[in-house]
Motif scaffolding. Structure first.
Motif, PDB file in Angstrom:
ATOM      1  N   THR A 360      43.953  35.575  44.319  1.00 21.12           N
ATOM      2  CA  THR A 360      43.462  34.884  45.501  1.00 21.12           C
ATOM      3  C   THR A 360      43.877  33.419  45.456  1.00 21.12           C
ATOM      4  N   ASP A 361      43.480  32.681  46.473  1.00 24.50           N
ATOM      5  CA  ASP A 361      43.752  31.236  46.477  1.00 24.50           C
ATOM      6  C   ASP A 361      42.887  30.494  45.470  1.00 24.50           C
ATOM      7  N   ARG A 362      41.926  31.181  44.880  1.00 15.95           N
ATOM      8  CA  ARG A 362      41.096  30.602  43.818  1.00 15.95           C
ATOM      9  C   ARG A 362      41.537  31.091  42.442  1.00 15.95           C
ATOM     10  N   GLY A 363      42.683  31.741  42.393  1.00 17.13           N
ATOM     11  CA  GLY A 363      43.150  32.327  41.146  1.00 17.13           C
ATOM     12  C   GLY A 363      42.870  33.824  41.124  1.00 17.13           C
ATOM     13  N   GLU A 365      40.810  36.900  40.743  1.00 13.50           N
ATOM     14  CA  GLU A 365      39.390  37.203  40.820  1.00 13.50           C
ATOM     15  C   GLU A 365      39.186  38.715  40.662  1.00 13.50           C
ATOM     16  N   TYR A 390      36.164  37.491  52.233  1.00 13.99           N
ATOM     17  CA  TYR A 390      37.583  37.116  52.237  1.00 13.99           C
ATOM     18  C   TYR A 390      37.731  35.601  52.379  1.00 13.99           C
ATOM     19  N   ARG A 391      36.979  34.980  53.279  1.00 16.20           N
ATOM     20  CA  ARG A 391      37.122  33.542  53.518  1.00 16.20           C
ATOM     21  C   ARG A 391      36.671  32.720  52.316  1.00 16.20           C
ATOM     22  N   ARG A 392      35.829  33.315  51.443  1.00 20.18           N
ATOM     23  CA  ARG A 392      35.404  32.585  50.245  1.00 20.18           C
ATOM     24  C   ARG A 392      36.530  32.434  49.230  1.00 20.18           C
ATOM     25  N   TYR A 393      37.474  33.355  49.252  1.00 18.91           N
ATOM     26  CA  TYR A 393      38.514  33.370  48.220  1.00 18.91           C
ATOM     27  C   TYR A 393      39.904  33.032  48.753  1.00 18.91           C
ATOM     28  N   PHE A 394      40.068  33.013  50.084  1.00 15.38           N
ATOM     29  CA  PHE A 394      41.391  32.754  50.656  1.00 15.38           C
ATOM     30  C   PHE A 394      41.290  31.641  51.695  1.00 15.38           C
ATOM     31  N   ASP A 395      42.145  30.650  51.569  1.00 13.19           N
ATOM     32  CA  ASP A 395      42.214  29.557  52.540  1.00 13.19           C
ATOM     33  C   ASP A 395      43.133  29.982  53.684  1.00 13.19           C
TER      34      ASP A 395
END
Length: 580
Positions: A360-363, A365, A390-395
Motif C-alpha cells: 500500500t501507500d503506507r508500505g 500491510e 481502502y482510503r486509510r492505506y492508499f492516497d
C-alpha cells in the motif's frame, strides 16, 4: 477409430488378393509390411495436408480467439499468425503415430490366419467374440484409472486431461458389450416392426461386431463430446446468469470506456459522484475503485486486482466461506479485513484464518482474509475491500465507476438520459443493468463460439466412421446379399435391412454417449475448470442438450446408411452370387 476403419476397408477389398499372395509364398512379415507401408504413405500425405489445413484453419479461428482476449483481458489486433516449429512437429508426430497404431490391428488380422482363412470373415468375428470379456475389463480399468487420477490433489491440468481421456476411452470400450446386449433387446422389437428383415438387421450388427462396434464407438465419442461440452457451457452460462442477477444489484452503471470488458481501472474524477447524485430519480449510489496492487508473498503471480466500494451493491453475494462474526462480513471489511474471490484464493491456496499482505501507500500491510466469494469476472481473481478501509492505506482520490439506484417511481430510461445529459462533457458511459447483462452474454457466447466448429467436426468424423464400416460389411457380405436377392428379398427390404442396422447402431451410440457425456461434463465443470480458472460452477441438467445429442447420433447413423442401402438395392444378383 476412423483410421482403423479405413485400413480395415482396404484390407477387406483386397482379401482375395492377399490370400493368393499367401498361397504363392508371401510371408506374414511381407503382408504386414505391405499394409503398414501403405498406411505410412497415406498417413504421411494426410499429415502433410493436415498441417497445411491446420495453419489455414488457425488463421480463420484467430479472429474469434483474439476477440475473446480483447473482451476479457486486453485489446489485441492480430495481423499475422505465428506457427511454432514444435507445434508442427507435435502434429506430425501424433498424425503418424496414431495412423500406424490404428493400422497395426488390421494388418495383424490379415497375416495371422492360413492362406485359405484370409478370406473367411468368421475367423475374425470369432476372435472378436473371444476378446469381448477382455475389452470390457479394459473399459472398467480405464474408468477406474481416470477416477483415481482425479483424486490426486493437484493443480496440474495435464493430469486432469489424462484422467478425462481415460474415462472417455473407457466408456468407448464398453461399446461391444453394450451393443451385444442392446441387440438382444432390440431383436424382438425390430421383428415386431419390420418382420424377419428387422430381426436379420439387428443380428447382422452382432455378427459383424468387429466392424460395427468400432463404428459405434467412434459415433459414441463424438456424441459424448457434444453432450459434455454442451452441458458444460449451459451450466456455466446458467451459473453466470445467477451470479449476475445476485451481483449486479444497481439499476444503472456509469463507467469510462474500457480497454477490457471486465475491469474499470481508468481514473474518474470523484466529483462525478455529486453530479450523478443530483440527477432527478437517483436514490443512492455506490462508487467503486479498481486498481492493481502488488502482493509480495506471491512474486510469481500477477499483481492483485483490488476493488474497493462504498457499499456492496449485490442482492445476495454468495460466499464459499467466511470467518466474520455472525456472518457480518461487511462490518469485518470496514474494520480493515478483505475478501478474495474464489480464483484468487485457489491460485494462492488461501485458507480460513490466513492473512493477505499487500503493498500500500503506507508500505506492506497485512489484511485478514474474512471470506472467499464466488466471482466469474476474471480468472486471476480479485481482492474486495471496503472504501473506508481502502482510503486509510492508499492516497488515491479517484473512483473507477458508479452503481446507481433509482427511486421506485422513476423511469429508468428517463433517468439514464438525464445522467447522460449531466455527463455530456465527459466520456463516461451510462448503461442499464439489462444492457450490461446482455453485453456479458455476448462476450460469453463469443468466447465459446469456437466449440461449435469442434462439435461439428466430431460429428462429421463419426459419420464417416459409420459409412466406412457399412461399406466394409457390404463388400464382405456381397455373396450373402446375392443369395438373399435370389431367394426373393426385394430392394425395399434391402433398404430396411440396412437402415435397421444403422438405426440400431445410432440408437446404441446415442444411449451410450449420454452417460459418457455426462461424466465428461462433470469432469469439465468440477475439475478441469477449477484447475484451469479457479471457478466452481453449478451443474444444471439441460434435457434439451441430451435429447439433441441423441437425435444427432440417430440421424448421423441413418444418413450414413443411405448410400450403402442404395448400393445394395442396385446390386446385381448374378454378379453377387459369383462373388467370393
Amino acid at each position: 477409430f476412423l483410421i482403423y476403419n479405413t485400413v480395415t476397408f482396404s484390407v477387406v477389398q483386397r482379401r482375395p488378393i492377399l490370400g493368393i499372395m499367401r498361397s504363392l509364398g508371401a510371408t506374414k512379415r511381407q503382408i504386414f509390411a505391405l499394409i503398414l507401408g501403405e498406411a505410412f504413405l497415406l498417413a504421411f500425405i494426410g499429415t502433410a495436408l493436415g498441417l497445411g489445413l491446420g495453419i489455414i484453419f488457425g488463421r480463420l479461428a484467430v479472429n474469434i480467439v483474439a476477440q475473446t482476449i480483447s473482451d476479457l483481458y486486453f485489446t489485441v489486433n492480430v495481423q499475422r499468425i505465428s506457427v511454432a516449429p514444435f507445434t508442427l512437429i507435435k502434429g506430425a508426430g501424433i498424425g503418424m503415430f496414431a495412423s500406424l497404431i490404428a493400422a497395426g490391428l488390421p494388418a495383424y488380422y490379415a497375416t495371422r490366419t492360413p492362406p485359405a482363412g484370409v478370406m473367411r470373415r468368421s475367423d475374425q468375428e470369432q476372435s472378436a467374440r473371444k476378446l469381448l470379456p477382455y475389452i470390457t475389463l479394459a473399459a472398467i480399468g480405464f474408468v477406474i484409472i481416470g477416477v483415481l487420477l482425479l483424486q490426486i490433489p493437484t493443480q496440474d491440468i495435464f493430469i486432469s486431461f489424462v484422467a478425462l481421456f481415460a474415462i472417455v476411452v473407457g466408456g468407448a470400450f464398453f461399446t461391444p458389450i453394450v451393443l451385444v446386449g442392446m441387440m438382444k433387446i432390440g431383436t424382438p422389437i425390430m421383428g415386431q416392426l419390420f418382420g424377419v428383415v428387422g430381426r436379420m438387421g439387428t443380428r447382422a450388427v452382432v455378427q459383424s461386431l468387429s466392424r460395427t462396434s468400432v463404428a459405434v464407438a467412434a459415433l459414441t465419442i463424438a456424441v459424448s463430446v457434444i453432450v459434455g461440452v454442451s452441458v458444460m457451457i449451459a451450466s456455466f452460462r446458467s451459473t453466470v446468469s445467477v451470479w449476475l442477477e445476485n451481483t449486479l444489484g444497481s439499476d444503472i452503471y456509469v463507467s469510462p470506456p474500457l480497454l477490457t470488458s471486465n475491469r474499470a481501472t481508468v481514473d474518474v474524477d470523484p466529483a462525478m459522484r455529486d453530479v450523478v447524485r443530483a440527477v432527478d430519480g437517483v436514490e443512492r449510489l455506490s462508487a467503486s475503485r479498481a486498481i492493481s496492487v502488488s502482493a509480495p508473498d506471491y512474486p510469481d503471480l500477477p499483481p492483485a486486482n483490488l476493488i474497493a466500494v462504498d457499499f456492496d451493491i449485490s442482492n445476495n453475494r454468495r460466499l464459499a466461506w467466511t470467518t466474520a462474526p455472525d456472518g457480518d462480513w461487511w462490518s469485518a471489511l470496514e474494520a480493515g479485513g478483505v475478501m478474495v474471490s474464489e480464483p484468487f484464493a485457489y491460485r494462492r491456496n488461501i485458507q480460513e484464518g490466513d492473512n493477505l499482505r499487500l503493498l500500500t501507500d503506507r508500505g506492506v500491510e497485512s489484511f485478514p482474509v474474512v471470506g472467499v466469494y464466488y466471482d466469474y469476472s476474471t480468472d486471476q481473481g480479485t481482492v474486495y475491500m471496503a472504501d473506508v478501509a481502502y482510503r486509510r492505506y492508499f492516497d488515491d482520490p479517484f473512483i473507477s465507476s458508479l452503481g446507481v439506484f433509482i427511486t421506485p417511481d422513476a423511469d429508468i430510461e428517463t433517468v439514464m438520459n438525464n445522467i447522460r445529459e449531466a455527463l455530456r462533457d465527459t466520456d463516461l458511459l451510462v448503461q442499464s443493468n439489462r444492457d450490461l447483462r446482455t453485453g456479458v452474454f455476448v462476450i460469453f457466447d463469443n468466447a465459446f463460439s469456437i466449440t461449435i466448429a469442434l462439435r461439428l467436426l466430431a460429428t462429421v468424423v463419426a459419420f464417416i466412421g459409420i459409412l466406412s464400416a457399412l461399406l466394409s460389411l457390404q463388400l464382405e457380405n456381397t455373396r450373402q446379399y446375392g443369395v438373399l436377392r435370389a431367394n426373393g428379398m426385394t430392394p425395399r427390404q434391402l433398404w430396411q435391412f440396412t437402415l435397421v442396422q444403422t438405426g440400431m447402431m445410432g440408437i446404441v451410440a446415442g444411449i451410450l454417449a449420454l452417460p459418457i457425456g455426462l461424466a465428461l461434463a462433470m469432469v469439465l465443470l468440477f475439475v478441469i475448470n477449477v484447475r484451469s480458472f479457479g471457478w466452481t460452477m453449478d451443474f444444471y441438467f439441460v434435457p434439451e442438450e441430451f435429447i439433441l445429442a441423441f437425435i444427432v447420433a440417430v440421424v448421423a447413423a441413418f444418413l450414413a446408411g443411405i448410400y450403402p442401402a442404395w448400393r445394395m438395392s442396385n446390386l446385381s444378383t448374378a454378379r453377387a452370387l459369383r462373388s467370393e
